[in-house]
Design a protein around this motif. Structure first.
Motif, PDB file in Angstrom:
ATOM      1  N   ILE A 222       0.786  -1.266   0.111  1.00  0.00           N
ATOM      2  CA  ILE A 222       0.236   0.045  -0.036  1.00  0.00           C
ATOM      3  C   ILE A 222       1.122   1.143  -0.058  1.00  0.00           C
TER       4      ILE A 222
ATOM      5  N   SER B 296      -5.514   8.547  -3.567  1.00  0.00           N
ATOM      6  CA  SER B 296      -5.875   7.319  -3.049  1.00  0.00           C
ATOM      7  C   SER B 296      -4.684   6.545  -2.231  1.00  0.00           C
TER       8      SER B 296
ATOM      9  N   LYS C 140      -3.693   5.910   0.525  1.00  0.00           N
ATOM     10  CA  LYS C 140      -3.934   5.147   1.811  1.00  0.00           C
ATOM     11  C   LYS C 140      -4.499   3.863   1.318  1.00  0.00           C
ATOM     12  N   ILE C 141      -5.180   3.757   0.402  1.00  0.00           N
ATOM     13  CA  ILE C 141      -5.391   2.496  -0.390  1.00  0.00           C
ATOM     14  C   ILE C 141      -4.943   1.952  -1.436  1.00  0.00           C
TER      15      ILE C 141
ATOM     16  N   PHE D 153     -12.299   4.309  -0.240  1.00  0.00           N
ATOM     17  CA  PHE D 153     -11.648   5.124   0.829  1.00  0.00           C
ATOM     18  C   PHE D 153     -11.989   4.278   2.159  1.00  0.00           C
TER      19      PHE D 153
ATOM     20  N   PRO E 289      -9.412   0.557   4.405  1.00  0.00           N
ATOM     21  CA  PRO E 289      -8.480   0.501   4.986  1.00  0.00           C
ATOM     22  C   PRO E 289      -9.025   0.399   6.620  1.00  0.00           C
TER      23      PRO E 289
END
Lengths: 470, 439
Positions: A114, A135, A137-138, B28, B31
């Motif tokens: 990630i 994006s 974080k993903i 989003f 996580p």
């Protein structure tokens, strides 16, 4: 559907736990973050290492089964939507950071890492990996490489391709090649590394990447400038660059965008002005202070009604995090949010913004605009409802007009999202027929059976326009 | 019509299509989802995936088969995906509706039917019966039977973790002790506020001492506390378990009970219950004669930690405890639905002599989730073990929670790790009262 023989061979490679073809599994890998694209794959496969990838591709090549490599499915060009069926190959079982080399300033990673995990790991060592898609974080590094993702820091630091030094790629026939390496200089033959970055999974499967790191900037300051007039904001962007300052981030948000982002994030974004510039500079403290002062002055001279420097790191962080949510936050307003990625030379920003607004009026559609103004990369985002076919048709026409305008201004049809299937019909606008033919020749040479992510980048001859297709 | 067609039809009729469309698949939420994390990022076990499955059924792309049902069941319902969703999708409401449809249309095998009937209809809506169960438990604990039974290891024949869970049971009060409690408590010092106390089911039986502690704290903070007598179960287990009609019935009963008391706030100490109470207006949205009353009720609901802070409890009371490291496990529903996350932390940090160490992912569900730790035991324990790793990394001696389900789960985690000697799990109210009393 896959025939039983192919299925058995694939299960032999990865085990039954890592091969799924239930209707549930097929459905949840039938989409990415692109609106109005959905198509069921025949199966989903989750390899754990390069060797498995090699064997999978060999089988698929022999049996003519399409393969769609996929990270977290956050891309916005239908690049990972399995529109031709076949197998979705996910990266998430290959998610290790293999090495952070502080002497050579490189990180070696598997594709499923990630992005934010990598950023955190290198920052813990005082290093910096600049590409930061909204994006992050993903999204996975593999996905970033396939799409050549950009981000908020693109203006000063560039995009993913500027940080990929070397790749390990499995080609359609199962061969594994290594390109580049931990080298600052390397001119041995064609630059295959750059060819694969942004190839959207149409040339091979990335199984490992060597990424360039740089020292982490010492400090950072964030500034918010508000404008009553959108044109004034756009002209200020050009003025900042013309004054020979390259901020790390120079983001533009229009009024409706501010309103929805503020509704979600509640960080104190103004909602009563027509345009906001979010500007960030990083580097040595004295340089940052000098640049921020100068930027403040340029904003004021450009008729900003307010110029404010974030008081703390936390406040600055909150602002840029809020900005990252802009696209999804816009989805609050209407059921379908179609975001585009038109990019023009920086000096043409104001002209492009003006054109987008005129086009919105002409086709009677609602378009909010935000984006990386500093690098000329705008995200005109259309708020619509996929159930309203008549309106969708006008949306398509509006986007086509926007692309034509971008090209006319010396720009491109996509700055950081890739072509995918969504923008395939427009590739020729940018590349011309001969350009597309050259690209197709490369594709055919490396993937003669056409199993690698078919239907992406190149439009089918029969359908010129497919902005929206269910 | 077959059950599958029946479910499909009900999905089409009852799931809010606008809400399904509002999910623009940005990812989003991924996580934030504990099951996505624990399944090696399997999309079907994520909020985006589950919404896609629901929409897939409505659109007729897939059948609501067992695999779909399994993924919907595997969701903890922790709703951590909601605050991080920029598009503001009301995932919890979609899930609740989908589960209700499946439960209503499904032909359960008889043991499941019997168990559900007992839990949802015979036990939880009837506080007296719950108290009877607990007096049996009290007898079991006090008669020496518990010790004798534990010695024989006979409990190990129980399935799953029941044997370990048995060890986590707190010493409960006898029925007589339970009956002794009055219904009205005057404020200590000047009365600044009148609050009506929502007692809850588990909180008022298995954890009655915690309820008593909460009342004592509220008194010390200058609140007059009233306990409406005819209140009943909040209905959360029902609503989340696919028994919406029963939940609505209970909600109406509670609204009536609390309307009779002109209190400033409706206060409770169980995040799981609170989350449903603040959404009674949504639960009863299709009943015009109740909608307004429900909204008035919901607007008054607050966690006790918010009231304590508001009443300047930390300024009024000196809090101290022997030296220890404390960490806090969020109650998902308290955090994600009631939006209370900083108040408990501020209260803990006000205790002199202790150190507060935030553990990583404290906002991730502990895996308790109503009766999830019974119905989805494997995933629940996987999540709990991950959680205990984070507790260990925070070097905590004390794990504070704010909901009975989380409390039982964290106690179970302590037993599973075999660290009963050095780590304890405790409800925030008990910890705070301990801190007042030990000064």
């Amino acid at each position: 559907m896959l025939n039983e023989r192919t299925k058995a061979k694939l299960i032999e490679v990865v085990g039954s736990a890592n091969f799924q073809d239930s209707s549930e599994a097929r459905l949840v890998y039938s989409y990415d973050a692109t609106p109005n694209f959905q198509s069921l794959p025949d199966a989903v496969i989750m390899p754990e290492n390069k060797d498995q990838v090699k064997r999978i591709l060999t089988i698929c090549n022999e049996d003519h089964v399409p393969i769609v490599p996929r990270g977290s499915g956050t891309n916005l060009s239908a690049g990972t939507c399995p529109t031709q069926g076949g197998i979705v190959l996910t990266f998430n079982r290959m998610n290790k950071i293999l090495e952070i080399d502080e002497e050579n300033l490189t990180a070696t990673v598997q594709p499923g890492v990630i992005t934010l995990d990598l950023v955190n790991a290198v920052e813990a060592k005082g290093l910096f990996y600049p590409p930061d898609p909204s994006s992050m974080k993903i999204s996975t590094i593999g996905g970033n490489i396939n799409e050549c993702s950009g981000g908020l820091r693109g203006l000063k630091y560039g995009v993913t391709k500027d940080y990929v030094l070397g790749l390990e790629v499995v080609l359609a026939n199962g061969d594994c090649i290594k390109t580049g390496g931990k080298l600052a200089k390397d001119v041995a033959g064609y630059d295959l590394t750059n060819l694969f970055v942004g190839s959207e999974g149409t040339l091979g499967v990335v199984t490992e990447a060597i990424l360039k790191l740089i020292p982490i900037p010492e400090t950072k300051q964030t500034l918010l400038a508000l404008f009553e007039d959108m044109d004034a904001a756009a002209k200020t962007v050009s003025a900042i660059i013309a004054n020979k300052i390259i901020p790390a981030t120079l983001e533009f948000l229009d009024q409706p965008t501010c309103e929805v982002v503020e509704d979600f994030a509640q960080v104190g974004l103004p909602t009563d002005v027509n345009a906001v510039l979010l500007i960030e500079q990083d580097g040595p403290p004295e340089v940052v202070t000098r640049d921020i002062e100068m930027i403040s002055r340029i904003c004021s001279e450009g008729n900003a009604v307010s110029v404010k420097v974030a008081a703390s790191q936390a406040e600055a962080e909150a602002l840029s995090t809020a900005r990252r949510s802009a696209l999804s936050a816009l989805a609050r307003m209407k059921p379908t949010t179609i975001l585009e990625d038109a990019t023009v030379p920086r000096s043409k920003i104001s002209e492009m913004v003006k054109a987008i607004n005129e086009i919105a009026v002409k086709y009677n559609v609602k378009i909010c605009t935000f984006g990386h103004a500093g690098d000329g990369n705008l995200h005109p985002t259309c708020l619509t409802d996929a159930r309203d076919e008549e309106e969708l048709h006008r949306v398509e026409q509006a986007f086509e007009a926007i692309f034509h305008k971008a090209i006319e201004l010396g720009g491109t049809i996509t700055g950081e999202h890739g072509v995918g299937e969504m923008k395939a019909p427009y590739l020729a606008l940018k590349m011309g027929g001969e350009g597309v033919a050259a690209m197709k020749a490369i594709k055919y040479a490396l993937d003669p059976q056409g199993i690698m992510n078919p239907g992406k980048i190149f439009a089918k001859d029969t359908r010129k326009r497919v902005v929206v297709r269910s | 019509m077959t059950a599958t067609k029946d479910i499909q039809q009900a999905f089409k009729e009852r799931l809010d299509y606008d809400e399904l469309m509002n999910c623009m698949r940005c990812g989003f939420c991924l996580p934030s989802c504990p099951t996505y994390g624990q399944t090696n990022q399997y999309e079907a076990a994520s909020p985006r995936g589950r919404i896609a499955l629901m929409k897939g059924v409505v659109d007729g792309l897939i059948e609501p088969d067992e695999a779909v049902e399994k993924q919907l069941n595997l969701c903890l319902g922790c709703r951590a995906c909601e605050p991080v969703c920029p598009s503001g999708v009301k995932y919890g409401h979609l899930l609740e509706e989908a589960r209700d449809i499946i439960q209503q249309k499904k032909r359960h095998k008889w043991p499941v039917k019997a168990l559900r009937h007992m839990v949802f209809e015979q036990l939880f809506p009837h506080k007296e019966r719950l108290k009877n169960v607990h007096s049996l438990l009290a007898f079991y604990q006090r008669s020496g039977l518990q010790k004798a039974v534990q010695k024989t290891n006979i409990l190990n024949v129980l399935p799953g973790n029941l044997a370990q869970m048995e060890k986590t049971l707190p010493p409960v009060l006898t029925k007589k002790e339970m009956k002794k409690r009055p219904f009205l408590f005057e404020a200590e010092g000047t009365r600044e506020r009148t609050v009506a106390f929502f007692t809850g089911c588990l909180m008022d039986t298995m954890f009655m001492e915690t309820n008593n502690a909460t009342i004592a704290l509220l008194q010390k903070a200058g609140c007059k506390v009233v306990i409406p007598e005819v209140q009943t179960c909040c209905g959360a287990l029902h609503a989340h378990g696919g028994e919406k009609d029963q939940a609505k019935k209970l909600a109406k009963q509670n609204i009536m009970a609390f309307e009779s008391i002109q209190a400033d706030d409706i206060v409770l100490n169980a995040g799981g219950c609170g989350a449903l109470l603040v959404e009674y207006d949504h639960l009863l949205k299709e009943e015009p004669e109740w909608k307004e009353r429900a909204a008035a009720f919901s607007a008054k609901v607050k966690d006790f930690s918010e009231i304590l802070l508001q009443q300047q409890f930390v300024e009024k009371q000196k809090l101290s405890l022997p030296s220890q490291i404390i960490t806090y496990q969020d109650s998902c529903h308290l955090r994600n639905v009631m939006k209370t996350s900083s108040a408990p932390r501020k209260l803990i940090q006000a205790i002199n002599g202790t150190v507060f160490n935030e553990m990583e992912n404290a906002d991730h569900c502990c895996g308790s989730a109503g009766i999830y730790n019974l119905t989805e035991q494997e995933m629940s324990m996987q999540i709990l073990d991950y959680k205990m790793e984070k507790v260990k990394e925070a070097h905590a001696h004390t794990i504070v929670t704010a909901n009975p389900g989380c409390l039982i789960q964290m106690k179970l985690g302590v037993v599973r790790e075999g660290v009963e000697e050095s780590v304890r799990a405790v409800h925030l109210a008990d910890l705070l009262l301990e801190a007042v009393e030990s000064k």
